[in-house]
Design a protein around this motif. Structure first.
Motif, short mmCIF file in Angstrom:
data_model
loop_
_atom_site.label_atom_id
_atom_site.label_comp_id
_atom_site.label_asym_id
_atom_site.label_seq_id
_atom_site.Cartn_x
_atom_site.Cartn_y
_atom_site.Cartn_z
N VAL A 15 19.43 96.67 25.32
CA VAL A 15 20.63 97.52 25.43
C VAL A 15 20.25 98.98 25.20
N VAL A 16 19.43 99.24 24.20
CA VAL A 16 18.97 100.62 23.95
C VAL A 16 18.23 101.15 25.17
N PHE A 17 17.40 100.31 25.78
CA PHE A 17 16.66 100.73 26.98
C PHE A 17 17.62 101.12 28.10
N VAL A 18 18.61 100.31 28.35
CA VAL A 18 19.59 100.62 29.41
C VAL A 18 20.33 101.92 29.10
N VAL A 19 20.74 102.09 27.85
CA VAL A 19 21.43 103.32 27.46
C VAL A 19 20.53 104.53 27.66
N LEU A 20 19.27 104.42 27.29
CA LEU A 20 18.34 105.54 27.47
C LEU A 20 18.13 105.87 28.94
N VAL A 21 18.01 104.85 29.78
CA VAL A 21 17.84 105.09 31.22
C VAL A 21 19.08 105.79 31.78
N VAL A 22 20.25 105.31 31.42
CA VAL A 22 21.49 105.94 31.89
C VAL A 22 21.57 107.38 31.39
N ASP A 23 21.23 107.61 30.14
CA ASP A 23 21.25 108.98 29.61
C ASP A 23 20.32 109.90 30.37
N VAL A 24 19.12 109.43 30.69
CA VAL A 24 18.16 110.26 31.43
C VAL A 24 18.69 110.58 32.83
N LEU A 25 19.36 109.61 33.44
CA LEU A 25 19.85 109.81 34.80
C LEU A 25 21.13 110.65 34.86
N VAL A 26 21.95 110.59 33.82
CA VAL A 26 23.27 111.22 33.87
C VAL A 26 23.34 112.54 33.11
N ALA A 29 18.62 116.61 29.97
CA ALA A 29 17.75 116.45 28.80
C ALA A 29 17.19 117.80 28.39
N ALA A 30 17.10 118.04 27.08
CA ALA A 30 16.49 119.28 26.60
C ALA A 30 15.01 119.30 26.98
N SER A 31 14.37 118.13 26.98
CA SER A 31 12.98 118.00 27.40
C SER A 31 12.86 116.72 28.21
N LEU A 32 12.72 116.86 29.51
CA LEU A 32 12.65 115.69 30.38
C LEU A 32 11.43 114.84 30.06
N GLY A 33 10.32 115.49 29.75
CA GLY A 33 9.10 114.75 29.41
C GLY A 33 9.29 113.87 28.18
N THR A 34 9.92 114.41 27.17
CA THR A 34 10.19 113.64 25.95
C THR A 34 11.15 112.49 26.23
N ALA A 35 12.18 112.77 27.03
CA ALA A 35 13.15 111.72 27.36
C ALA A 35 12.48 110.59 28.14
N LEU A 36 11.64 110.93 29.10
CA LEU A 36 10.95 109.90 29.87
C LEU A 36 9.96 109.12 29.00
N ALA A 37 9.29 109.81 28.09
CA ALA A 37 8.36 109.12 27.19
C ALA A 37 9.11 108.13 26.31
N LEU A 38 10.30 108.50 25.86
CA LEU A 38 11.10 107.59 25.05
C LEU A 38 11.53 106.36 25.85
N VAL A 39 11.90 106.57 27.10
CA VAL A 39 12.30 105.45 27.97
C VAL A 39 11.10 104.52 28.21
N VAL A 40 9.95 105.09 28.49
CA VAL A 40 8.76 104.28 28.75
C VAL A 40 8.35 103.51 27.50
N THR A 41 8.37 104.18 26.35
CA THR A 41 8.01 103.52 25.10
C THR A 41 8.95 102.37 24.79
N ASP A 42 10.25 102.60 24.97
CA ASP A 42 11.21 101.53 24.72
C ASP A 42 11.04 100.39 25.74
N GLY A 43 10.75 100.73 26.98
CA GLY A 43 10.50 99.70 27.99
C GLY A 43 9.30 98.83 27.63
N LEU A 44 8.24 99.47 27.15
CA LEU A 44 7.07 98.71 26.72
C LEU A 44 7.40 97.81 25.52
N ALA A 45 8.23 98.31 24.62
CA ALA A 45 8.64 97.50 23.47
C ALA A 45 9.46 96.30 23.92
N VAL A 46 10.33 96.48 24.92
CA VAL A 46 11.12 95.37 25.45
C VAL A 46 10.20 94.30 26.04
#
Length: 122
Positions: A15-26, A29-46
């Motif tokens: 659920v956190v992963f989906v929320v993060l993906v939606v947040d990045v798309l909608v 972001a103050a830092s797109l690189g940081t936002a994408l890194a957070l999404v990738v990290t959470d995806g790897l954790a999933v």
């Protein structure tokens, strides 16, 4: 019981992963690189926690160490949530409880007996 807790953790992380993906798309972001890194990290954790859940269902020994690390990290995040100017005890305490319960379940005799099997193909 252990598999149910890990499945619940996996569902929450997904659920956190989906929320993060939606947040990045909608949202901007103050830092797109940081936002994408957070999404990738959470995806790897999933993916990793999903593999741990499958390993628990199959009774594989390798999952125990990975699952213990996840439980310690969950409790650490909960402890961090209780500190600072923006403390959030409403979700900090539940994370601590889940981490401790998961850890206790992982070191129980029944979990040790179930997770002591090795891969026959290895």
């Amino acid at each position: 019981m252990l598999a149910a807790l890990i499945a619940l953790e996996l569902a929450a992380l997904a659920v956190v992963f989906v929320v993060l993906v939606v947040d990045v798309l909608v949202l901007p972001a103050a830092s797109l690189g940081t936002a994408l890194a957070l999404v990738v990290t959470d995806g790897l954790a999933v993916v990793t926690l999903g593999a741990v859940l499958v390993g628990i269902w199959r009774g594989r020994a390798w999952v125990r160490a990975v699952a213990v690390v996840f439980q310690v990290l969950i409790a650490a995040i909960g402890i961090g949530a209780l500190q600072g100017a923006f403390a959030q005890p409403g979700w900090g305490w539940p994370l601590i409880v889940v981490g401790i319960v998961g850890f206790v379940l992982l070191i129980s005799k029944s979990a040790k007996a179930w997770l002591s099997r090795r891969d026959e193909d290895a």
